[in-house]
Design a protein around this motif. Sequence first.
Motif, PDB file in Angstrom:
ATOM      1  N   VAL A 161      40.169 -16.185  90.105  1.00 43.37           N
ATOM      2  CA  VAL A 161      39.132 -15.345  89.513  1.00 43.37           C
ATOM      3  C   VAL A 161      38.726 -15.923  88.157  1.00 43.37           C
ATOM      4  O   VAL A 161      39.570 -16.121  87.279  1.00 43.37           O
ATOM      5  CB  VAL A 161      39.614 -13.894  89.359  1.00 43.37           C
ATOM      6  N   SER A 162      37.454 -16.151  87.987  1.00 42.06           N
ATOM      7  CA  SER A 162      36.948 -16.715  86.740  1.00 42.06           C
ATOM      8  C   SER A 162      36.360 -15.636  85.833  1.00 42.06           C
ATOM      9  O   SER A 162      36.071 -14.516  86.275  1.00 42.06           O
ATOM     10  CB  SER A 162      35.872 -17.769  87.039  1.00 42.06           C
ATOM     11  N   ASP A 207      43.725 -15.919  87.233  1.00 42.50           N
ATOM     12  CA  ASP A 207      44.715 -15.564  88.247  1.00 42.50           C
ATOM     13  C   ASP A 207      44.169 -15.901  89.640  1.00 42.50           C
ATOM     14  O   ASP A 207      42.984 -15.714  89.927  1.00 42.50           O
ATOM     15  CB  ASP A 207      45.057 -14.074  88.205  1.00 42.50           C
ATOM     16  N   THR A 208      45.044 -16.375  90.504  1.00 38.17           N
ATOM     17  CA  THR A 208      44.692 -16.653  91.891  1.00 38.17           C
ATOM     18  C   THR A 208      45.236 -15.520  92.747  1.00 38.17           C
ATOM     19  O   THR A 208      46.415 -15.169  92.633  1.00 38.17           O
ATOM     20  CB  THR A 208      45.284 -17.996  92.350  1.00 38.17           C
ATOM     21  N   TYR A 248      47.744  -9.750  96.261  1.00 33.38           N
ATOM     22  CA  TYR A 248      48.758 -10.298  95.361  1.00 33.38           C
ATOM     23  C   TYR A 248      48.163 -11.371  94.468  1.00 33.38           C
ATOM     24  O   TYR A 248      47.227 -12.058  94.864  1.00 33.38           O
ATOM     25  CB  TYR A 248      49.896 -10.947  96.170  1.00 33.38           C
ATOM     26  N   LYS A 249      48.750 -11.523  93.268  1.00 33.70           N
ATOM     27  CA  LYS A 249      48.411 -12.685  92.467  1.00 33.70           C
ATOM     28  C   LYS A 249      49.587 -13.647  92.541  1.00 33.70           C
ATOM     29  O   LYS A 249      50.751 -13.247  92.588  1.00 33.70           O
ATOM     30  CB  LYS A 249      48.038 -12.330  91.026  1.00 33.70           C
ATOM     31  N   VAL A 250      49.243 -14.921  92.602  1.00 35.41           N
ATOM     32  CA  VAL A 250      50.230 -15.983  92.732  1.00 35.41           C
ATOM     33  C   VAL A 250      50.931 -16.157  91.389  1.00 35.41           C
ATOM     34  O   VAL A 250      50.286 -16.240  90.335  1.00 35.41           O
ATOM     35  CB  VAL A 250      49.555 -17.304  93.156  1.00 35.41           C
ATOM     36  N   GLU A 299      58.430 -14.322  92.666  1.00 36.22           N
ATOM     37  CA  GLU A 299      57.776 -13.556  93.712  1.00 36.22           C
ATOM     38  C   GLU A 299      56.369 -13.180  93.252  1.00 36.22           C
ATOM     39  O   GLU A 299      56.156 -12.823  92.092  1.00 36.22           O
ATOM     40  CB  GLU A 299      58.585 -12.293  93.983  1.00 36.22           C
ATOM     41  N   ASP A 300      55.401 -13.287  94.160  1.00 35.85           N
ATOM     42  CA  ASP A 300      54.028 -12.931  93.813  1.00 35.85           C
ATOM     43  C   ASP A 300      53.949 -11.448  93.471  1.00 35.85           C
ATOM     44  O   ASP A 300      54.772 -10.648  93.913  1.00 35.85           O
ATOM     45  CB  ASP A 300      53.087 -13.301  94.952  1.00 35.85           C
ATOM     46  N   THR A 301      52.943 -11.085  92.672  1.00 35.21           N
ATOM     47  CA  THR A 301      52.831  -9.735  92.129  1.00 35.21           C
ATOM     48  C   THR A 301      51.726  -8.948  92.829  1.00 35.21           C
ATOM     49  O   THR A 301      50.581  -9.411  92.908  1.00 35.21           O
ATOM     50  CB  THR A 301      52.528  -9.811  90.611  1.00 35.21           C
TER      51      THR A 301
END
Length: 154
Positions: free
Chosen positions: A23-24, A99-100, A128-130, A135-137
């Motif tokens: 996300v930009s 964030d991805t 989820y964000k990487v 562990e992803d969130t």
Amino acid sequence: MAGLYYEEFTVGETIEHPRRRTVSESDNQTFCDMTMNQQPLHLDADFAADTDFGARLVNGLYTMSLAVGMSIPETTDGTIVANLSYDSVQHPNPVFHGDTIYAETTVTSKRETSDGERGIVEMHVETYKVEDETEDTLVCEFDRTALSLKQATQ
């Protein structure tokens, strides 16, 4: 890839969506502009720096919309009559610029319509964000209900 017809959904199945998105700032700004949401927590770096988050947050509705879009190819692309509802939306953790994120969908229930010509499919979507080496969130989750086409019978 075509989406699934009603008969192809399996209750309890988790569908992973391969598309991810970093996300930009521009994504967030454009979404806020398009929806006329001028919340300074999303747009004003100085304002956001003085909040508990310490930086601008990505608009939660953008995160949810992105998750829906990521889920379409493997669930309802070309096989949907209509989205009927989005329920129980939660944003347990923030998303920041850079964030991805990715999504996965679990089929929670399905039933035929009263006329038997279509089906209603309920899904739980988790986004989820990487994270690096952890562990992803979980950043967004919601329930989505769709009116689905049935396969044509011969």
